[in-house]
Design a protein around this motif. Structure first.
Motif, PDB file in Angstrom:
ATOM      1  N   VAL A 242       7.667 -21.930  18.776  1.00 39.94           N
ATOM      2  CA  VAL A 242       6.611 -22.427  19.662  1.00 39.94           C
ATOM      3  C   VAL A 242       6.113 -23.776  19.148  1.00 39.94           C
ATOM      4  CG1 VAL A 242       4.393 -21.900  20.746  1.00 39.94           C
ATOM      5  CG2 VAL A 242       5.861 -20.017  19.954  1.00 39.94           C
ATOM      6  N   ASN A 243       6.079 -24.746  20.027  1.00 37.51           N
ATOM      7  CA  ASN A 243       5.439 -26.020  19.708  1.00 37.51           C
ATOM      8  C   ASN A 243       4.020 -25.929  20.286  1.00 37.51           C
ATOM      9  OD1 ASN A 243       4.425 -28.657  19.775  1.00 37.51           O
ATOM     10  ND2 ASN A 243       6.465 -29.553  20.028  1.00 37.51           N
ATOM     11  N   GLN A 244       3.080 -25.474  19.430  1.00 35.15           N
ATOM     12  CA  GLN A 244       1.736 -25.176  19.937  1.00 35.15           C
ATOM     13  C   GLN A 244       1.067 -26.410  20.544  1.00 35.15           C
ATOM     14  OE1 GLN A 244       0.639 -22.285  20.433  1.00 35.15           O
ATOM     15  NE2 GLN A 244       1.355 -20.865  18.869  1.00 35.15           N
ATOM     16  N   TYR A 245       1.354 -27.578  19.996  1.00 36.56           N
ATOM     17  CA  TYR A 245       0.706 -28.779  20.526  1.00 36.56           C
ATOM     18  C   TYR A 245       1.120 -29.012  21.984  1.00 36.56           C
ATOM     19  CZ  TYR A 245      -0.277 -33.622  21.505  1.00 36.56           C
ATOM     20  OH  TYR A 245      -0.697 -34.771  22.121  1.00 36.56           O
ATOM     21  N   LEU A 246       2.450 -28.891  22.232  1.00 44.88           N
ATOM     22  CA  LEU A 246       2.924 -29.085  23.606  1.00 44.88           C
ATOM     23  C   LEU A 246       2.467 -27.949  24.515  1.00 44.88           C
ATOM     24  CD1 LEU A 246       6.572 -30.484  23.526  1.00 44.88           C
ATOM     25  CD2 LEU A 246       4.400 -31.687  23.628  1.00 44.88           C
ATOM     26  N   TRP A 247       2.450 -26.742  23.967  1.00 44.74           N
ATOM     27  CA  TRP A 247       1.975 -25.598  24.757  1.00 44.74           C
ATOM     28  C   TRP A 247       0.528 -25.840  25.215  1.00 44.74           C
ATOM     29  CZ3 TRP A 247       3.809 -20.959  26.747  1.00 44.74           C
ATOM     30  CH2 TRP A 247       2.823 -20.078  27.205  1.00 44.74           C
ATOM     31  N   GLN A 248      -0.304 -26.271  24.246  1.00 43.71           N
ATOM     32  CA  GLN A 248      -1.724 -26.519  24.580  1.00 43.71           C
ATOM     33  C   GLN A 248      -1.862 -27.662  25.586  1.00 43.71           C
ATOM     34  OE1 GLN A 248      -2.694 -26.637  20.424  1.00 43.71           O
ATOM     35  NE2 GLN A 248      -4.236 -25.021  20.628  1.00 43.71           N
ATOM     36  N   SER A 249      -1.009 -28.681  25.457  1.00 41.07           N
ATOM     37  CA  SER A 249      -1.044 -29.782  26.432  1.00 41.07           C
ATOM     38  C   SER A 249      -0.713 -29.241  27.818  1.00 41.07           C
ATOM     39  CB  SER A 249      -0.023 -30.859  26.089  1.00 41.07           C
ATOM     40  OG  SER A 249      -0.158 -31.250  24.761  1.00 41.07           O
ATOM     41  N   MET A 250       0.244 -28.298  27.853  1.00 38.11           N
ATOM     42  CA  MET A 250       0.628 -27.720  29.137  1.00 38.11           C
ATOM     43  C   MET A 250      -0.535 -26.926  29.732  1.00 38.11           C
ATOM     44  SD  MET A 250       3.582 -24.905  29.892  1.00 38.11           S
ATOM     45  CE  MET A 250       2.716 -23.636  28.972  1.00 38.11           C
ATOM     46  N   VAL A 251      -1.222 -26.145  28.890  1.00 37.80           N
ATOM     47  CA  VAL A 251      -2.349 -25.342  29.390  1.00 37.80           C
ATOM     48  C   VAL A 251      -3.455 -26.269  29.901  1.00 37.80           C
ATOM     49  CG1 VAL A 251      -4.058 -23.572  28.840  1.00 37.80           C
ATOM     50  CG2 VAL A 251      -1.783 -23.466  27.790  1.00 37.80           C
ATOM     51  N   ALA A 252      -3.703 -27.351  29.139  1.00 40.69           N
ATOM     52  CA  ALA A 252      -4.751 -28.297  29.559  1.00 40.69           C
ATOM     53  C   ALA A 252      -4.398 -28.904  30.918  1.00 40.69           C
ATOM     54  CB  ALA A 252      -4.906 -29.390  28.502  1.00 40.69           C
ATOM     55  N   ASP A 253      -3.134 -29.177  31.114  1.00 42.54           N
ATOM     56  CA  ASP A 253      -2.685 -29.820  32.351  1.00 42.54           C
ATOM     57  C   ASP A 253      -2.638 -28.826  33.522  1.00 42.54           C
ATOM     58  OD1 ASP A 253      -1.522 -31.665  34.103  1.00 42.54           O
ATOM     59  OD2 ASP A 253       0.498 -31.026  33.550  1.00 42.54           O
ATOM     60  N   GLU A 311      10.141 -30.927  19.244  1.00 48.75           N
ATOM     61  CA  GLU A 311      10.661 -29.612  19.668  1.00 48.75           C
ATOM     62  C   GLU A 311      10.090 -29.274  21.040  1.00 48.75           C
ATOM     63  OE1 GLU A 311      12.759 -27.427  18.143  1.00 48.75           O
ATOM     64  OE2 GLU A 311      13.154 -29.083  16.759  1.00 48.75           O
ATOM     65  N   PRO A 312      10.856 -28.583  21.863  1.00 51.92           N
ATOM     66  CA  PRO A 312      10.339 -28.209  23.182  1.00 51.92           C
ATOM     67  C   PRO A 312       9.154 -27.253  23.083  1.00 51.92           C
ATOM     68  CG  PRO A 312      12.450 -27.161  22.754  1.00 51.92           C
ATOM     69  CD  PRO A 312      12.213 -28.118  21.638  1.00 51.92           C
ATOM     70  N   ILE A 313       8.519 -26.968  24.239  1.00 49.28           N
ATOM     71  CA  ILE A 313       7.355 -26.075  24.227  1.00 49.28           C
ATOM     72  C   ILE A 313       7.753 -24.744  23.589  1.00 49.28           C
ATOM     73  CG2 ILE A 313       5.618 -24.906  25.638  1.00 49.28           C
ATOM     74  CD1 ILE A 313       6.016 -27.117  27.756  1.00 49.28           C
ATOM     75  N   LEU A 314       8.822 -24.166  24.084  1.00 46.82           N
ATOM     76  CA  LEU A 314       9.363 -22.937  23.495  1.00 46.82           C
ATOM     77  C   LEU A 314      10.860 -23.132  23.284  1.00 46.82           C
ATOM     78  CD1 LEU A 314       7.719 -20.216  25.806  1.00 46.82           C
ATOM     79  CD2 LEU A 314       6.910 -20.965  23.561  1.00 46.82           C
TER      80      LEU A 314
END
Ligand code: HEM
Ligand code: SF4
Ligand code: SF4
Length: 433
Positions: A242-253, A311-314
């Motif tokens: 998990v790339n938590q930074y990208l995951w969180q960016s996705m949730v924010a968006d 790294e990708p989101i997942l």
């Protein structure tokens, strides 16, 4: 140039948004190559079929020197009172099954050469890439031209695939060469199996067909579970990355409810939790590698990457390998069968690993050859003799990680989801009315 017959029924098949094989055949029939008349006469035969509602093709035996399989013979039964062919140029319309390159990679030069080699040797020009068999199908050759066409393809480096009660042409997904979901070198696995059992492909000597297919992940683009006696599917046994930074960016968006509705709550085993800080926790022990969360996040990754090389989101884990699923098949003696997970995990990184899978496949083919009834697929044989006897026969111990019936989720495609949903509700209402 051959003059086309009047084909009002076939012309109907040119309507609609899809490419039409009738248009293709007409184009071939109007061409100047030697086999153009075959295409014209096939159109004539087919038009007659649509009028009389009868099929006029029968099988037979046609082969090339040294091979027992690889050609699908088709003789035309449409004859006049004197026994003469009504459409003589399509009196014979045999198909050569040619094995495609692993992963089905071609260069445009190769594709052009392939067309030339087929028509320059008298073929009709009708080529299918690829049928359910996975082969390149050169459709439209006579007994005489079959050998010449084969020789030319063989000199170029191609070989015939399987037909009849034999090991059939294998298929592997494009996998590692292009797809980020890949967990294994699919092409290497396929090539190992094809090379090892080429004899069984060329000389049909089994009770019935036997298919190998390789998919790099459980998205299973090759439909191995439904179609292959011996399905190899890439998987991993450590944690999803998990790339938590990208995951969180996705949730924010996208917003929390979007992510919950479309990702978290659709995990079939409820293995995902969206945390208070918008990060995600995956209970990897309960992840069944369904691929859903990876599939839906994959196309979004590029939106949130700030500076390349992230790294990708997942992503799938690092401890990769394959599972082997046996006994899938379409309808025949008994209905359709999904395969059963016979090898839950096997590493597939080294030459030794490839040898191991080759040996196992050898055991399966030998056992099948000795124990299957005529016209019985592996899955039917397993149903008849029991999975325990089968496992004993191929030298595997029962393992609690084996799965008898793989995912029960539907594999019916629903490209037009909304319309299908309306129909479903209508049907349901009708039943309860
Ligand atoms: C309206 C006419 C026809 C229809 C609707 C039809 C339908 C089909 C279908 C649905 C398949 C399975 C395709 C796949 O596995 O990808 C197939 C395969 C095949 N057909 Fe036809 N067919 C027609 C005419 C013909 C003719 C005229 C010939 C030859 C004389 C022919 C020879 C074959 C062969 C050799 C295969 C095996 C392909 C493979 O290896 O996958 N078909 N056909
Ligand atoms: S089966 Fe998996 S690895 Fe292979 S092409 Fe499909 S998604 Fe990619
Ligand atoms: S791969 Fe499937 S089972 Fe595993 S966490 Fe993702 S959605 Fe859940």
């Amino acid at each position: 140039m051959a003059e086309l017959y009047n084909t009002p029924n076939l012309d109907e098949l040119e309507n609609g948004p899809w490419p039409s094989f009738v248009t293709g055949l007409k184009r071939l029939a109007s061409d100047s190559h030697a086999g153009a008349e075959m295409a014209r006469d096939v159109l004539g035969t087919l038009e007659t079929s649509y009028v009389t509602k009868k099929g006029y093709w029968k099988g037979g035996t046609v082969g090339v020197i040294g091979y027992g399989g690889g050609i699908i013979p088709r003789f035309n039964e449409l004859k006049d009172d004197k026994g003469e062919y009504k459409f003589p140029a399509a009196g014979e319309f045999h198909t050569l099954r040619v094995q495609p390159p692993a992963g089905m990679h071609y260069t445009s030069t190769l594709l052009r050469d392939m067309c030339d080699m087929f028509v320059d040797n008298g073929g009709s020009g009708l080529i299918a890439l690829h049928g359910q068999s996975g082969d390149i199908m050169l459709q439209g050759a006579t007994e005489e031209t079959t050998q010449t066409i084969f020789n030319t393809f063989n000199d170029y480096g191609f070989d015939l695939g399987g037909a009849g009660p034999a090991v059939r042409t294998g298929m592997s997904c494009v996998g590692a060469s292009r797809c980020e979901m890949s967990n294994v070198n699919e092409q290497a696995v396929l090539r190992t199996l094809v090379n090892a059992f080429l004899d069984d492909m060329h000389r049909p000597a089994l009770p019935y067909k036997m298919k190998f297919k390789v998919s790099g992940c459980s998205n299973d683009c090759m439909n191995t579970v439904q179609r292959a006696d011996f399905a190899v599917i890439g998987t991993w046994r450590d944690d999803i990355k998990v790339n938590q930074y990208l995951w969180q960016s996705m949730v924010a968006d996208k917003g929390r409810s979007y992510v919950v509705d479309n990702i978290i709550s659709r995990c079939p085993t409820s293995a995902m939790t969206l945390n208070e800080d918008d990060s995600v926790t995956i209970d990897n022990k309960n992840c069944v590698k369904c691929m859903h969360c990876l599939n839906v996040t994959s196309p979004l990754t590029h939106k949130y990457i700030a500076k390349g090389d992230v790294e990708p989101i997942l992503a799938t884990g690092d401890d990769k390998g394959v599972m082997i699923i046996m006994g899938g098949k379409r309808t025949l003696k008994i209905g359709d069968l999904f395969g059963s997970v016979v090898v839950p995990f096997m590493k597939m990184d080294t030459a030794d690993n490839l040898e191991e899978i080759e040996n196992l496949a050898g055991e399966v083919i030998d056992f099948f050859a000795e124990n299957a009834l005529e016209h019985e697929r592996t899955g039917e044989m397993i149903e008849r003799i029991g999975v325990v006897n089968f496992l004993e026969g191929i030298g595997l111990n029962v393992d609690p990680n084996m799965v008898n019936s793989t995912r029960t989720s539907s594999y019916v495609r629903m490209d037009t989801w909304d319309e299908e949903a309306i129909k479903w509700f209508e049907n349901k209402a009708e039943v309860s009315a």
